[in-house]
Design an enzyme around this catalytic site. Structure first.
Site, PDB file in Angstrom:
ATOM      1  N   ALA A   1      13.722  19.843  -4.705  1.00  0.00           N
ATOM      2  CA  ALA A   1      14.922  19.141  -4.235  1.00  0.00           C
ATOM      3  C   ALA A   1      16.188  19.589  -4.964  1.00  0.00           C
ATOM      4  O   ALA A   1      17.299  19.378  -4.476  1.00  0.00           O
ATOM      5  CB  ALA A   1      14.747  17.637  -4.411  1.00  0.00           C
TER       6      ALA A   1
ATOM      7  N   THR B   1       0.817  -1.216   0.000  1.00  0.00           N
ATOM      8  CA  THR B   1       0.000   0.000   0.000  1.00  0.00           C
ATOM      9  C   THR B   1       0.849   1.264   0.000  1.00  0.00           C
ATOM     10  O   THR B   1       0.677   2.147  -0.845  1.00  0.00           O
ATOM     11  CB  THR B   1      -0.897   0.015   1.259  1.00  0.00           C
ATOM     12  OG1 THR B   1      -1.593  -1.230   1.322  1.00  0.00           O
ATOM     13  CG2 THR B   1      -1.892   1.152   1.204  1.00  0.00           C
TER      14      THR B   1
ATOM     15  N   LYS C   1       5.091   4.219  18.429  1.00  0.00           N
ATOM     16  CA  LYS C   1       5.207   5.601  17.940  1.00  0.00           C
ATOM     17  C   LYS C   1       5.585   6.566  19.060  1.00  0.00           C
ATOM     18  O   LYS C   1       6.423   7.444  18.875  1.00  0.00           O
ATOM     19  CB  LYS C   1       3.896   6.020  17.284  1.00  0.00           C
ATOM     20  CG  LYS C   1       3.612   5.239  15.994  1.00  0.00           C
ATOM     21  CD  LYS C   1       2.172   5.437  15.542  1.00  0.00           C
ATOM     22  CE  LYS C   1       1.865   4.673  14.257  1.00  0.00           C
ATOM     23  NZ  LYS C   1       0.410   4.618  13.978  1.00  0.00           N
TER      24      LYS C   1
ATOM     25  N   GLU D   1      10.097   9.780   9.024  1.00  0.00           N
ATOM     26  CA  GLU D   1       8.915  10.611   9.232  1.00  0.00           C
ATOM     27  C   GLU D   1       7.633   9.793   9.127  1.00  0.00           C
ATOM     28  O   GLU D   1       6.660  10.026   9.856  1.00  0.00           O
ATOM     29  CB  GLU D   1       8.912  11.760   8.213  1.00  0.00           C
ATOM     30  CG  GLU D   1       7.780  12.747   8.349  1.00  0.00           C
ATOM     31  CD  GLU D   1       7.821  13.497   9.672  1.00  0.00           C
ATOM     32  OE1 GLU D   1       7.001  13.114  10.544  1.00  0.00           O
ATOM     33  OE2 GLU D   1       8.609  14.428   9.852  1.00  0.00           O
TER      34      GLU D   1
END
Lengths: 440, 440
Positions: free
Chosen positions: A33, A13, A205, A129
């Protein structure tokens, strides 16, 4: 300049979301970037399916080590998950001098110390992240945006499955088991939902956020973990009447005694923004001594929201890989030689306030007995809600719910008091105890 | 390694907060940055007051140029404000090879193109997290956290003074002028509040966010700016009845025709988190094509919240100054040679929905006339609220408020229709028109 070449391990996914977003927004990402960023090689056991996702121009292999060994690859994205093969592959990629991007919170919460040390020694970046709160850039906020602060505490709704279930329980007055089935049917809960509903995912987390906030090593084994499986619609309703919502929070807090690190259902004042975060959405509240209270909200899971975080890490690495490795942003926000060994407190030492629900006999003197016992334990009461007697109990009398909100109490003290309360003959059922956080 | 040496230009509220937080958290900041960060020189016209804030160990001068000329200084913080001397000093600091940190939104919104070009040419960083939304790391989120996304729109409560005033107007049912006086008494509004209440401050901030989100130059002169001075308690009350709150929003949006850039009061559905941001707090909602809707909330002003952002920039520079200047994070998120010239749309081309309040004669056929005229202009109606007739009008009949919510309409079309409506003899007072944003 030639594009940064990225190898992707595992194209499920999140992997396919990453591939698609990177392709769809490639021009805009290149403008940000300063270099193109391209996934040029993918490893997945299902090579046919993988090839159909990425098209004929991308090389697909079934051996992740072939990606790591490819000298053309600058960055490896690990989206396999779990603690096993993922750990070996991440360490091998680091050893091969590749920068690594991963969404694997379980891996980092358990093996982070080893992985970050290897990365520091090799001078490569490990960016994650996507491991916390999906597309919300909360790792960046903690690691870079709030560096001026002595962070005081973090409290987050960081598991969408459980927040969806709690929202539905409140909206519809249904009990946990019923809503879980609905959530599974709708795809908000997995077939085996254990990691979500038992709080393990949230604990992974919050363990990462705790390390980044306080400059301590990742210590998942020290986290106190409780899920939502024991929650009933009754307590959600009573909480509402008292002006609170019940949320599964990941909490980490700095105290003079040590660091709190815990996941459990919590009452939160209904007027707080985080109490109004509904459905599968995530939100994290961070309190710093200079900035005060800040909040970050967004989608905590899903293909493209998570891809958003993975790609942000790719752009960060593209922008910053030329910086002196000893000075660029440290993996855990603090320099690796400047981590602190402040201890994580055992749960019995944690101080918080409580919601208690006691099923008591509807007799004169019960309230006095209960409150007297709490007073004797040094536990001070903030509010009491006593319902009308509403039920014939087994012993021939009527019974009623007695709800008590306490002021701050050490958990060990509360545990002792609860044991005594539970032994009172007028307390007719197991006492419900839910912690309460004011978050102000 | 020797500490990074910082020179501070202007030590008022934010400057003293920066000095104090940097000192209080110096050990933690050093552990994060890998180097100490010290303010070693301060320029302020009131040298005695400045010296009393920073103590005897810091050199205080009354000439900002002495700070810029000092070869020991690595970073210059500009906290003077305004477009005049601040512009010269920032350009001189850049020319001297200093990195610059500033909270000066007005300067960057108007002279940003010149300043960023000078910084790029010289290879130094100009950081400005503190310029938008105080301590909330929103610049970082846009410039680094959401780089994967084609950002679709941003809507923010980015001026605390006006949000405080609107919150008070709603809570207490008071009109603007009364609440402004109270806000001034409490220190939430300045003696000359023009920049805040007329929307100029918010427009500076949304101009910066627009540039970063869409990769366009800063173009404050293209922003549409309306404040809250014309808002009445009546419309706040009607909006509430229709399920909306009124907020002063800074909005920037990508459309196929161009970029929208505007500040004005807006109806927002009461159930959105941002509608529940009260008092002087700030919040910014960002929608990206991959991440969906995210929100960032916190204190938008004040000494230490703003200092939090200034110091985050100092840490960023300390961590990243060794990176190749052509690749590290670009000032405006996009590489300077990759800015786009997509035009900012004139307000007449903006498409949004509207709240209209018409004071009309209480006569048969008025509603038909008004709605017929809107239909004729191609403006479709979402909802109508007609109040009981409640007032004897000057012409001897009764009058009533007619409230209309429209669907999306081009502003130019709406302006033409409003001119026609205003000319109807049965429309007895100037029509109130407030834009409406669903933010979903």
């Amino acid at each position: 300049m030639k594009p940064i070449q990225v190898g992707l391990l595992g194209i499920g996914t999140v992997g396919s979301g990453t591939f698609n977003v990177l392709k769809r927004n490639q021009e805009e990402i290149r403008r940000r970037a300063g270099r193109g960023i391209e996934i040029t090689m993918v490893a997945d056991l299902d090579t046919a399916r993988a090839q159909s996702i990425v098209g004929p121009d991308v090389r697909v292999v079934n051996d992740a080590r072939a990606v790591i060994a490819n000298p053309e690859i600058d960055i490896v994205i690990e989206l396999i998950g779990g603690y096993g093969i993922a750990r070996s592959l991440v360490l091998e990629a680091i050893a091969a001098g590749k920068h690594v991007v991963t969404a694997n919170k379980a891996l980092l919460a358990v093996h982070g110390t080893e992985i970050f040390a290897a990365a520091s020694a090799k001078g490569v970046m490990v960016a994650f992240e996507a491991a916390v709160a999906g597309g919300i850039p909360i790792i960046k906020a903690l690691r870079e945006g709030l560096t001026a602060n002595s962070i005081q505490w973090i409290a987050g709704i960081i598991n969408g499955t459980t927040n969806f279930i709690l929202s539905e329980m409140r909206d519809k007055g249904l009990d946990f088991a019923v809503v879980l089935k609905e959530a599974q049917r709708l795809g908000y809960a997995e077939a085996d939902p254990t990691f979500d509903i038992e709080g393990v995912d949230a604990a992974h987390k919050v363990t990462l956020m705790s390390a980044i906030a306080f400059g301590i090593p990742v210590q998942f084994d020290k986290a106190h973990v409780e899920g939502i499986t024991q929650l009933g619609a009754t307590d959600i309703k009573y909480a509402e009447q008292l002006g609170y919502r019940i949320k599964l929070l990941g909490i980490t807090k700095r105290t003079t005694e040590g660091i709190e690190l815990r996941v459990h259902p919590s009452l939160v004042p209904a007027k707080r923004l985080i109490a109004n975060v509904e459905g599968a959405m995530n939100a994290v509240v961070v309190n710093g001594d200079a900035v005060g209270t800040t909040l970050y909200y967004g989608k905590g899971a899903g293909s493209e929201p998570t891809a958003s975080a993975v790609i942000a890490d790719l752009v960060d690495i593209t922008r910053l890989h030329t910086a002196d490795p000893h000075h660029r942003v440290p993996h855990l926000a603090f320099q690796p030689d400047a981590l602190s060994d402040v201890a994580v407190l055992p749960m019995s030492e944690v101080v918080t306030s409580y919601y208690l629900r006691l099923r008591v006999a509807d007799q004169a003197g019960v309230l006095a007995k209960v409150t007297g016992l709490l007073a004797g334990a040094g536990i001070s009461i903030d509010a009491v809600l006593q319902r009308e007697a509403d039920e014939v109990s087994g012993e021939g009398g009527t019974s009623t719910d007695l709800i008590i909100l306490t002021h701050d109490t050490r958990e060990g003290t509360m545990n002792d008091a609860l044991a005594q309360l539970q032994n009172l003959p007028t307390v007719l059922a197991p006492i419900v105890r839910i912690r309460k956080e004011e978050l102000n």
